[in-house]
Design a protein around this motif. Sequence first.
Motif, PDB file in Angstrom:
ATOM      1  N   GLY A  25       0.830  -1.199   0.000  1.00  0.00           N
ATOM      2  CA  GLY A  25       0.000   0.000   0.000  1.00  0.00           C
ATOM      3  C   GLY A  25       0.867   1.252   0.000  1.00  0.00           C
ATOM      4  O   GLY A  25       0.644   2.188  -0.785  1.00  0.00           O
ATOM      5  N   VAL A  26       1.909   1.261   0.868  1.00  0.00           N
ATOM      6  CA  VAL A  26       2.779   2.424   0.957  1.00  0.00           C
ATOM      7  C   VAL A  26       3.473   2.649  -0.390  1.00  0.00           C
ATOM      8  O   VAL A  26       3.513   3.774  -0.911  1.00  0.00           O
ATOM      9  N   PHE A  27       3.992   1.542  -0.971  1.00  0.00           N
ATOM     10  CA  PHE A  27       4.696   1.672  -2.242  1.00  0.00           C
ATOM     11  C   PHE A  27       3.761   2.193  -3.335  1.00  0.00           C
ATOM     12  O   PHE A  27       4.106   3.096  -4.087  1.00  0.00           O
ATOM     13  N   SER A  28       2.592   1.603  -3.403  1.00  0.00           N
ATOM     14  CA  SER A  28       1.707   2.015  -4.499  1.00  0.00           C
ATOM     15  C   SER A  28       1.206   3.427  -4.266  1.00  0.00           C
ATOM     16  O   SER A  28       1.000   4.189  -5.211  1.00  0.00           O
ATOM     17  N   PHE A  29       1.091   3.797  -2.969  1.00  0.00           N
ATOM     18  CA  PHE A  29       0.704   5.178  -2.675  1.00  0.00           C
ATOM     19  C   PHE A  29       1.774   6.145  -3.186  1.00  0.00           C
ATOM     20  O   PHE A  29       1.491   7.110  -3.881  1.00  0.00           O
ATOM     21  N   MET A  30       3.065   5.800  -2.853  1.00  0.00           N
ATOM     22  CA  MET A  30       4.150   6.670  -3.274  1.00  0.00           C
ATOM     23  C   MET A  30       4.259   6.709  -4.803  1.00  0.00           C
ATOM     24  O   MET A  30       4.448   7.786  -5.390  1.00  0.00           O
ATOM     25  N   ALA A  31       4.133   5.546  -5.399  1.00  0.00           N
ATOM     26  CA  ALA A  31       4.256   5.488  -6.859  1.00  0.00           C
ATOM     27  C   ALA A  31       3.150   6.326  -7.498  1.00  0.00           C
ATOM     28  O   ALA A  31       3.395   7.126  -8.404  1.00  0.00           O
ATOM     29  N   VAL A 151      -4.653   2.703  -3.561  1.00  0.00           N
ATOM     30  CA  VAL A 151      -4.452   1.828  -2.394  1.00  0.00           C
ATOM     31  C   VAL A 151      -5.745   1.130  -1.978  1.00  0.00           C
ATOM     32  O   VAL A 151      -5.722   0.015  -1.462  1.00  0.00           O
ATOM     33  N   LEU A 152      -6.866   1.764  -2.246  1.00  0.00           N
ATOM     34  CA  LEU A 152      -8.157   1.260  -1.769  1.00  0.00           C
ATOM     35  C   LEU A 152      -8.418  -0.221  -2.095  1.00  0.00           C
ATOM     36  O   LEU A 152      -8.801  -0.982  -1.202  1.00  0.00           O
ATOM     37  N   PRO A 153      -8.174  -0.678  -3.333  1.00  0.00           N
ATOM     38  CA  PRO A 153      -8.416  -2.096  -3.645  1.00  0.00           C
ATOM     39  C   PRO A 153      -7.620  -3.024  -2.742  1.00  0.00           C
ATOM     40  O   PRO A 153      -8.093  -4.102  -2.360  1.00  0.00           O
TER      41      PRO A 153
END
Lengths: 457, 79
Positions: A25-31, A151-153
């Motif tokens: 989640g953190v990674f995809s948020f940052m990306a 991130v939601l999914p």
Amino acid sequence: MNPSLQRRLSRALLFSIAGVALVAGVFSFMAAYDEARELQDDVLHRMAQLVERVQERTPGAALNLHVQGEEDDTRVTIQTLDGAGAWEAQPGRGLPLALPTALGDGLRTMAIDGATFRVLVRTTASGTRFAVVQDLRLRRELARYGALRAVLPFLVLMAILLLLVARLVRPLFGPVTRLAQEVNERGESDLHPIAEAGVPSEVQPFVSAINRLLERVGQSVRAQQRFVADAAHELRSPLAARSLQAERLAQVELPQAGRERLVALRCGIDRARQLIDQLLALARAQAQAVPAPADASVSVQAVFRRVLEDLMPLAETRQIDIGVVGAEDAEVAAAELDVFTIVRNLADNAIRYTPAGGRVDLAVRTTASAVEIRVSDSGPGIALAERERVFDPFYRAAGSDQVGSGLGLSIVRAIATRLGARVALDAADAEHGTGLRVTVALAAPTHRGVMGALGAG
Amino acid sequence: MAGGQPVPLSQREFALLQALLLRPGAILSRGELEDHLYGWGEEVQSNAVEYLIHALRRKLGAEVIRNVRGVGWMVAKGA
């Protein structure tokens, strides 16, 4: 409380899933955040290109422009740096922006009037310098919103995974629970190995170890039973010799005192012989003997009669009124010797432990599931605390002065276990808690037609 | 028999005693005793066995024939 594998496995899986989901989640948020910002920079560049193209076609067209989408957060401002075609002042919207005139070409982030802006400065072919400006605060909100959507999914998937893990782990431990149940429900003499088929491979070494242990226990139990049988058998011959010697002594002329002592001696030899016979009977009952043929069946009333013929002398000596209650007969699926031994031992005990003048009743009745043989007496009964112990070999109820072998109930229990029958003890006179009633529930033969034929005969 | 004195027995009393004496120690039920007393087709009187036993006990002594409650009668071994 012992650690539960199931709980530990569930917890480990849950934490792993939650951890992985968090990192992902953190990674995809940052990306997503970075991508959104790049995209927005891209938008600034494209707008600048658009402005340049317009300037090429129609030089001198107005450069100052405030583009605003339907929502406040898509606001972009285009403004010349040289003051050409200056803005009309719009103080409510903070325009024109106080941009320093000395800015070089390129993209930068800078603070103007306390707010942070993303500023792209370009120079047109005609040499006019202009800036494309976007409020950074709005940009950040946009980026964050886009990242959260990415991130939601993950959050939804994690919740589903947690439920799935809980559902999957529990049935995995079903075989272990069933195994424990199977071992738990066994009788003490049931030493056959646990079936290894269908047992999970992790538990199999454990099951194999238990099976090996069961086998060793079985061997040692059999050795012990063999020893008892052999010892009793070996004791028989010397005892028979003593009996013969006593017999011969009786033929000799003896003084009165000698004759009295000889009677005591022969009584003692008799008791010893009975004890050895009972030991042998117990060893036989405990041995996993050849099962009775499937169609074996015996009339309970016939057994009662044989037992009474056997025990009438003892009952008369002890002045016990022994008899059968009820004329109903029933067949049981067992070898005659087994049923006879059960009833004889129960009746013998009842006669011995009932005071003179007492009463012993034999009865049989057929219930839906079994044939119940009952032996009840008017004696003192057995205290609740002792009811389990009286089945132990050589255990005698407290305060009894009886000369029985102390093996009767052990033999009954051993035969009943072998036949799969239940033995229950309770008070014959429930109101006063006195008297003993022993109920042996035996299986009825499967072929019921025989009963009627014998009953008529 | 009793004390060395001969005891007169009726035919049926004798038949019943004989049936019991043939197998001392064995218990004979009422049905089995009736079979010894009556031939085929003869009508059995309901309390004939009790009556004969009572008579035999009176003549020979009460201990000779023992009643086993719920089963039948017997003559003790060695009696």
